[in-house]
Design an enzyme around this catalytic site. Structure first.
Site, short mmCIF file in Angstrom:
data_model
loop_
_atom_site.label_atom_id
_atom_site.label_comp_id
_atom_site.label_asym_id
_atom_site.label_seq_id
_atom_site.Cartn_x
_atom_site.Cartn_y
_atom_site.Cartn_z
N SER A 84 -66.85 -33.21 36.55
CA SER A 84 -66.68 -32.52 34.84
C SER A 84 -67.33 -30.65 34.89
CB SER A 84 -67.88 -33.43 34.49
OG SER A 84 -69.61 -33.70 34.45
N LYS A 85 -67.71 -31.25 33.98
CA LYS A 85 -67.83 -29.74 32.91
C LYS A 85 -69.67 -29.19 33.83
CE LYS A 85 -66.17 -27.52 28.99
NZ LYS A 85 -65.35 -28.65 28.57
N ARG A 86 -70.38 -30.16 34.03
CA ARG A 86 -71.85 -29.98 34.55
C ARG A 86 -71.46 -29.01 35.80
NH1 ARG A 86 -74.22 -34.45 37.09
NH2 ARG A 86 -72.25 -35.78 36.63
#
Ligand code: GLU
Length: 471
Positions: A243-245
């Site tokens: 994911s983005k993180r």
């Protein structure tokens, strides 16, 4: 296990244009490409552009650009799914004729009620229209559903997952055509893969359930079912879904961060596949070794340290002219205008500093000092080092260097040592000040490297600037 097939292999990548190209799509493209190359087959591209709102020309271009950047160009021009809707509808007509599809007039409310009931009974939803002969003249809004077998099992023979068994009663009669006549995903994929002659469907394992439904559609149409290979997803370094993180996810972001396409190919090949412990390998080696049957089924984890290590390897291997050109573009992106001379200077500098660069952005940082414009802004610390004694010494060094014939690290290095000896001091007495005068405090190679990167004229001018009284 070897999966050398007995017919010419045709693989494909079938991305939906969403505005970016996910790293998982890149890995899927790579595995399809490797397998096609390994078997002497074809690698094709289909753009699944049925979502007309998202599928803009720009979003399609992102995929073309991503594949081109990765060096994974398809062997034929792209096929566009949306343009093939009539062919999808023809296949549905065929299924209706064969009794393998039916018109379903359930209303939205009826579907919702049936869904509730089916869930309570632990089965897939069934339409009452499945067994009812519809009146051909009934023009009320309706969808066309696939009439799947009510009992028995569908086995997906997957090269990665092994045989995966689905109970047919748990597969609902999926919609083939919506009430507006639009074909649905599972139908379109089957018709397109069949028409494109795809022998091996290699894709993310989020599509494993679809493989069961698609198998049934192939069988109902009397078509040969392709060989399936569902790849494990790519997870973040902590093992959770990417994911983005976790940082970059789109191919374009990796390019912007300064990863080289050959490093990406090498690294991505190792996400779910590998050849023993080999960490670095060429395209030719990957092609000769790759077999989709050797892909492991556990999720792969993105490992930035490994990616950086591999990228550093390829940065050290790359043609200097190519690297310098890419780094020049980065400097221009940072607002510099480069002259032909600056470009030459960059070309001289890149080989001296690239060993320390994990990405092209780092290579840009490591080469920035040669592009500083005179007179350099010297940091406080550097100014403090320029005592009268050091200035006098650097002045003598400059004089010695002025007459120096060979301006290359191999000659400059002993010259500096000889100068220090003649002065009766260690290099530590004037080296840091000289370095600061040459680099303005930016990262720079050792003294001989910095002098050689800058060239004689610029080096002497920078030393002179540092020795001149400041306004
Ligand atoms: N368009 C689908 C996706 O982007 C891929 C379909 C397939 O590979 O069969 O997930």
């Amino acid at each position: 296990m070897s999966s050398m097939p007995d017919r010419p292999v045709v693989t494909r990548i079938a991305p939906s244009p969403t505005g970016s190209m996910h790293i998982g799509t890149a890995r899927t493209a790579l595995f399809n490409w490797l397998y096609a190359r390994h078997t002497g087959g074809q690698f094709l591209l289909r753009i699944e552009d049925t979502d007309r709102e998202r599928s803009t020309e720009d979003a399609v271009q992102v995929i073309f650009d991503g594949l081109a950047w990765l060096g994974l160009e398809p062997d034929s021009p792209a096929v566009f799914q949306a343009a093939r809707a009539d062919l999808h509808r023809q296949a549905v007509d065929d299924l209706l004729t064969r009794g393998a599809a039916y018109r379903c007039y359930m209303t939205v409310d009826e579907v919702a009620a049936e869904r509730e009931k089916a869930r309570a009974e632990g089965r897939a939803i069934r339409s009452p229209w499945r067994e009812r002969a519809a009146d051909a003249g009934d023009n009320r809004p309706h969808v066309i559903r696939f009439k799947g077998p009510a009992d028995g099992e569908t086995i997906v023979q997957d090269l990665v997952k092994g045989p995966v068994t689905f109970r047919n009663r748990e597969l609902d009669d999926l919609i083939l055509l919506r009430s507006d006549g639009a074909p649905t995903y599972n139908l379109a994929v089957v018709v397109d893969d069949h028409d494109m002659g795809i022998t091996h469907v290699i894709r993310g394992d989020d599509h494993l359930n679809n493989a069961a439904r698609q198998t049934l559609i192939y069988q109902a149409l009397g078509w040969e079912v392709p060989t399936w290979a569902h790849l494990p997803l790519i997870h973040g370094p902590d093992g959770s879904k990417l994911s983005k993180r976790h940082g970059a996810q789109a191919v374009g972001e990796f390019a912007e961060m300064g990863y080289l396409p050959e490093a990406m190919r090498n690294y991505l090949a190792r996400l779910g596949w590998g050849h023993g412990d080999d960490e670095i390998f060429s395209d030719a080696q990957a092609i000769s070794w790759f077999d989709v049957a050797d892909v492991v089924s556990a999720p792969a984890r993105l490992d930035w340290a490994k990616l950086n290590h591999i990228n550093n390897h390829y940065i050290r291997q790359a043609e200097v002219v190519r690297l310098s050109t890419m780094v020049a573009t980065l400097h221009e992106g940072r607002g510099l205008t480069l002259s032909a001379e600056d470009r030459e200077t960059l070309q001289r500098t890149v080989p001296l500093v690239r060993d320390g660069a994990k990405t092209l952005l780092e290579l840009a940082d490591l080469t920035a000092f040669v592009l500083h414009r005179r007179p350099l802004e010297l940091p406080e610390k550097a100014l403090a080092m320029l005592t009268d004694e050091t200035r006098a010494r650097l002045g003598r060094l400059a004089t010695a260097l002025t007459g120096f014939a060979e301006w290359a690290p191999a000659h400059l290095e002993p010259a500096i040592r000889a100068f220090a000896e003649a002065e009766g001091v260690g290099i530590g007495k004037f080296g840091p000040a000289l370095r600061a005068a040459l680099s303005g405090g930016s990262p720079a190679p050792d003294l001989a490297g910095a002098l050689s990167a800058l060239g004689r004229t610029e080096s002497l001018a920078r030393i002179d600037d540092a020795l001149s009284p400041r306004a």
